[in-house]
Design a protein around this motif. Structure first.
Motif, PDB file in Angstrom:
ATOM      1  N   ALA A  51       0.892  -1.326   0.240  1.00  0.00           N
ATOM      2  CA  ALA A  51      -0.005  -0.117  -0.041  1.00  0.00           C
ATOM      3  C   ALA A  51       1.321   1.423  -0.354  1.00  0.00           C
ATOM      4  CB  ALA A  51      -0.782   0.270   1.530  1.00  0.00           C
ATOM      5  N   GLY A  52       1.943   0.791  -0.859  1.00  0.00           N
ATOM      6  CA  GLY A  52       2.746   2.548  -0.923  1.00  0.00           C
ATOM      7  C   GLY A  52       4.060   2.680   0.583  1.00  0.00           C
ATOM      8  N   LYS A  53       3.740   1.410   1.063  1.00  0.00           N
ATOM      9  CA  LYS A  53       4.547   1.990   3.042  1.00  0.00           C
ATOM     10  C   LYS A  53       5.207   0.968   2.251  1.00  0.00           C
ATOM     11  CE  LYS A  53       1.141   4.109   5.201  1.00  0.00           C
ATOM     12  NZ  LYS A  53       0.726   4.840   6.503  1.00  0.00           N
ATOM     13  N   PRO A  54       6.523   0.788   3.579  1.00  0.00           N
ATOM     14  CA  PRO A  54       7.897   0.311   3.089  1.00  0.00           C
ATOM     15  C   PRO A  54       7.775  -0.864   4.311  1.00  0.00           C
ATOM     16  CG  PRO A  54       8.265   1.754   4.522  1.00  0.00           C
ATOM     17  CD  PRO A  54       6.843   2.877   3.734  1.00  0.00           C
ATOM     18  N   CYS A  55       7.856  -2.313   4.733  1.00  0.00           N
ATOM     19  CA  CYS A  55       7.225  -3.709   4.638  1.00  0.00           C
ATOM     20  C   CYS A  55       8.615  -4.517   4.992  1.00  0.00           C
ATOM     21  CB  CYS A  55       6.265  -4.079   4.720  1.00  0.00           C
ATOM     22  SG  CYS A  55       6.153  -4.657   3.801  1.00  0.00           S
ATOM     23  N   LEU A  56       8.071  -5.107   5.782  1.00  0.00           N
ATOM     24  CA  LEU A  56       9.165  -6.409   5.988  1.00  0.00           C
ATOM     25  C   LEU A  56       8.524  -8.088   5.802  1.00  0.00           C
ATOM     26  CD1 LEU A  56      10.820  -5.748   9.542  1.00  0.00           C
ATOM     27  CD2 LEU A  56      11.998  -5.435   6.949  1.00  0.00           C
ATOM     28  N   LYS A  57       8.411  -8.637   5.276  1.00  0.00           N
ATOM     29  CA  LYS A  57       8.147  -9.488   4.428  1.00  0.00           C
ATOM     30  C   LYS A  57       8.443 -10.780   5.022  1.00  0.00           C
ATOM     31  CE  LYS A  57       5.884  -8.288   0.428  1.00  0.00           C
ATOM     32  NZ  LYS A  57       6.056  -8.638  -1.149  1.00  0.00           N
ATOM     33  N   VAL A  58       7.845 -11.777   5.923  1.00  0.00           N
ATOM     34  CA  VAL A  58       8.103 -13.693   5.980  1.00  0.00           C
ATOM     35  C   VAL A  58       7.820 -14.287   4.878  1.00  0.00           C
ATOM     36  CG1 VAL A  58       8.190 -14.666   8.379  1.00  0.00           C
ATOM     37  CG2 VAL A  58       8.711 -12.532   7.903  1.00  0.00           C
ATOM     38  N   TYR A  59       8.502 -14.949   4.332  1.00  0.00           N
ATOM     39  CA  TYR A  59       8.161 -15.647   3.286  1.00  0.00           C
ATOM     40  C   TYR A  59       7.976 -17.157   4.499  1.00  0.00           C
ATOM     41  CZ  TYR A  59       9.286 -12.183   0.099  1.00  0.00           C
ATOM     42  OH  TYR A  59       9.338 -11.561  -0.210  1.00  0.00           O
ATOM     43  N   LEU A  60       6.530 -18.111   3.894  1.00  0.00           N
ATOM     44  CA  LEU A  60       6.420 -19.015   4.345  1.00  0.00           C
ATOM     45  C   LEU A  60       6.012 -20.361   3.535  1.00  0.00           C
ATOM     46  CD1 LEU A  60       3.613 -18.392   7.275  1.00  0.00           C
ATOM     47  CD2 LEU A  60       6.338 -18.412   7.909  1.00  0.00           C
ATOM     48  N   ALA A  61       6.761 -21.396   4.099  1.00  0.00           N
ATOM     49  CA  ALA A  61       6.686 -22.713   2.572  1.00  0.00           C
ATOM     50  C   ALA A  61       5.190 -23.277   3.157  1.00  0.00           C
ATOM     51  CB  ALA A  61       7.096 -23.966   3.383  1.00  0.00           C
ATOM     52  N   GLY A  62       4.662 -23.381   4.203  1.00  0.00           N
ATOM     53  CA  GLY A  62       3.042 -23.339   4.247  1.00  0.00           C
ATOM     54  C   GLY A  62       1.977 -22.139   5.135  1.00  0.00           C
ATOM     55  N   GLY A  63       1.534 -22.401   4.595  1.00  0.00           N
ATOM     56  CA  GLY A  63       0.569 -21.580   5.096  1.00  0.00           C
ATOM     57  C   GLY A  63      -0.598 -21.504   6.646  1.00  0.00           C
ATOM     58  N   GLY A  64       0.786 -22.467   7.718  1.00  0.00           N
ATOM     59  CA  GLY A  64      -0.924 -23.199   8.458  1.00  0.00           C
ATOM     60  C   GLY A  64      -0.338 -21.860   9.965  1.00  0.00           C
ATOM     61  N   GLY A  65      -1.294 -22.269  10.884  1.00  0.00           N
ATOM     62  CA  GLY A  65      -1.751 -20.953  11.416  1.00  0.00           C
ATOM     63  C   GLY A  65      -0.858 -21.088  12.628  1.00  0.00           C
ATOM     64  N   ARG A  66      -0.018 -22.662  13.000  1.00  0.00           N
ATOM     65  CA  ARG A  66       0.948 -22.270  14.319  1.00  0.00           C
ATOM     66  C   ARG A  66       2.304 -21.669  13.703  1.00  0.00           C
ATOM     67  NH1 ARG A  66       2.809 -27.229  16.859  1.00  0.00           N
ATOM     68  NH2 ARG A  66       4.068 -27.472  15.124  1.00  0.00           N
ATOM     69  N   GLU A  67       2.098 -21.362  12.417  1.00  0.00           N
ATOM     70  CA  GLU A  67       3.677 -21.183  11.934  1.00  0.00           C
ATOM     71  C   GLU A  67       3.181 -18.966  11.974  1.00  0.00           C
ATOM     72  OE1 GLU A  67       3.884 -23.039   7.997  1.00  0.00           O
ATOM     73  OE2 GLU A  67       4.880 -24.345   8.815  1.00  0.00           O
ATOM     74  N   ARG A  68       1.979 -18.841  11.992  1.00  0.00           N
ATOM     75  CA  ARG A  68       2.143 -17.614  12.004  1.00  0.00           C
ATOM     76  C   ARG A  68       1.941 -17.387  12.573  1.00  0.00           C
ATOM     77  NH1 ARG A  68      -0.875 -14.556   7.088  1.00  0.00           N
ATOM     78  NH2 ARG A  68      -0.947 -16.548   5.496  1.00  0.00           N
ATOM     79  N   THR A  69       1.542 -18.006  14.279  1.00  0.00           N
ATOM     80  CA  THR A  69       1.722 -17.236  15.635  1.00  0.00           C
ATOM     81  C   THR A  69       2.918 -16.932  16.330  1.00  0.00           C
ATOM     82  OG1 THR A  69       1.426 -19.046  16.350  1.00  0.00           O
ATOM     83  CG2 THR A  69      -0.670 -18.486  16.319  1.00  0.00           C
ATOM     84  N   ARG A  70       4.019 -17.024  15.211  1.00  0.00           N
ATOM     85  CA  ARG A  70       5.363 -17.212  16.026  1.00  0.00           C
ATOM     86  C   ARG A  70       5.331 -16.276  14.940  1.00  0.00           C
ATOM     87  NH1 ARG A  70       6.217 -23.300  15.132  1.00  0.00           N
ATOM     88  NH2 ARG A  70       5.363 -24.081  16.766  1.00  0.00           N
ATOM     89  N   ILE A  71       5.350 -15.360  14.481  1.00  0.00           N
ATOM     90  CA  ILE A  71       5.223 -14.248  13.089  1.00  0.00           C
ATOM     91  C   ILE A  71       5.250 -12.976  14.118  1.00  0.00           C
ATOM     92  CG2 ILE A  71       5.516 -13.418  11.045  1.00  0.00           C
ATOM     93  CD1 ILE A  71       6.985 -15.853  11.723  1.00  0.00           C
ATOM     94  N   PRO A  72       5.660 -11.754  14.646  1.00  0.00           N
ATOM     95  CA  PRO A  72       5.205 -10.561  14.471  1.00  0.00           C
ATOM     96  C   PRO A  72       4.365  -9.806  13.887  1.00  0.00           C
ATOM     97  CG  PRO A  72       7.893 -10.702  14.701  1.00  0.00           C
ATOM     98  CD  PRO A  72       7.040 -12.027  13.915  1.00  0.00           C
ATOM     99  N   GLY A  73       3.712  -9.348  14.387  1.00  0.00           N
ATOM    100  CA  GLY A  73       3.507  -8.635  13.307  1.00  0.00           C
ATOM    101  C   GLY A  73       4.120  -6.912  13.535  1.00  0.00           C
ATOM    102  N   SER A  74       4.436  -6.690  13.695  1.00  0.00           N
ATOM    103  CA  SER A  74       5.851  -5.281  13.591  1.00  0.00           C
ATOM    104  C   SER A  74       6.876  -5.320  14.177  1.00  0.00           C
ATOM    105  CB  SER A  74       4.884  -4.422  13.910  1.00  0.00           C
ATOM    106  OG  SER A  74       4.684  -4.114  15.305  1.00  0.00           O
ATOM    107  N   CYS A  75       7.806  -4.917  13.356  1.00  0.00           N
ATOM    108  CA  CYS A  75       8.981  -4.687  14.517  1.00  0.00           C
ATOM    109  C   CYS A  75      10.228  -3.518  13.728  1.00  0.00           C
ATOM    110  CB  CYS A  75       9.938  -6.223  13.282  1.00  0.00           C
ATOM    111  SG  CYS A  75      11.775  -6.622  13.791  1.00  0.00           S
ATOM    112  N   GLU A  76       9.755  -2.601  15.057  1.00  0.00           N
ATOM    113  CA  GLU A  76      10.733  -2.100  14.996  1.00  0.00           C
ATOM    114  C   GLU A  76       9.592  -0.591  14.343  1.00  0.00           C
ATOM    115  OE1 GLU A  76      14.887  -1.772  14.723  1.00  0.00           O
ATOM    116  OE2 GLU A  76      14.969  -3.866  15.771  1.00  0.00           O
ATOM    117  N   GLY A  77       8.859  -0.647  14.092  1.00  0.00           N
ATOM    118  CA  GLY A  77       8.305   0.186  13.714  1.00  0.00           C
ATOM    119  C   GLY A  77       7.189  -0.027  12.274  1.00  0.00           C
ATOM    120  N   TYR A  78       8.022  -1.532  11.835  1.00  0.00           N
ATOM    121  CA  TYR A  78       7.676  -1.580  10.353  1.00  0.00           C
ATOM    122  C   TYR A  78       6.446  -2.754  10.457  1.00  0.00           C
ATOM    123  CZ  TYR A  78      11.744   1.653   8.902  1.00  0.00           C
ATOM    124  OH  TYR A  78      12.499   2.119   8.994  1.00  0.00           O
ATOM    125  N   ARG A  79       5.723  -2.561   9.637  1.00  0.00           N
ATOM    126  CA  ARG A  79       4.210  -3.622   9.691  1.00  0.00           C
ATOM    127  C   ARG A  79       5.372  -5.254   9.173  1.00  0.00           C
ATOM    128  NH1 ARG A  79      -0.025  -3.212   5.000  1.00  0.00           N
ATOM    129  NH2 ARG A  79      -1.700  -5.659   5.606  1.00  0.00           N
TER     130      ARG A  79
END
Length: 73
Positions: free
Chosen positions: A31-59
Motif C-alpha cells: 500500500a505504498g509503505k515500506p514493510c518487512l516480509k516473512v515467507y512461509l513454505a506453508g500457510g499453517g496457523g501455528r507458523e503464523r502465530t510465531r511471526i510478529p505483526g511489526s518489528c521496530e515500527g515496520y509492519r
C-alpha cells in the motif's frame, strides 16, 4: 521509527529464520509503505502465530511461497 528498515530487517531475520516453515525474509512495499516480509513454505496457523505483526515500527507481512530451492548452476 527509530531504526532503519535495513536494521529492522536484520533483527526480524535473526528472530524468525530457523522457525518451522519460515523460508525467507525481505524488505518490501505494501500500500505504498515500506514493510518487512516473512515467507512461509506453508500457510499453517501455528507458523503464523510465531511471526510478529511489526518489528521496530515496520509492519510485517506474511506470504505463503511454498518451498524455496536454489537453482543449480
Amino acid at each position: 521509527m527509530a531504526a532503519s528498515i535495513e536494521d529492522a530487517h536484520r533483527h526480524l531475520s535473526r528472530k524468525v529464520m530457523g522457525q518451522p516453515g519460515v523460508v525467507g525474509t525481505a524488505i518490501g512495499v505494501v500500500a505504498g509503505k515500506p514493510c518487512l516480509k516473512v515467507y512461509l513454505a506453508g500457510g499453517g496457523g501455528r507458523e503464523r502465530t510465531r511471526i510478529p505483526g511489526s518489528c521496530e515500527g515496520y509492519r510485517v507481512v506474511v506470504e505463503k511461497t511454498g518451498t524455496i530451492r536454489r537453482l543449480s548452476s
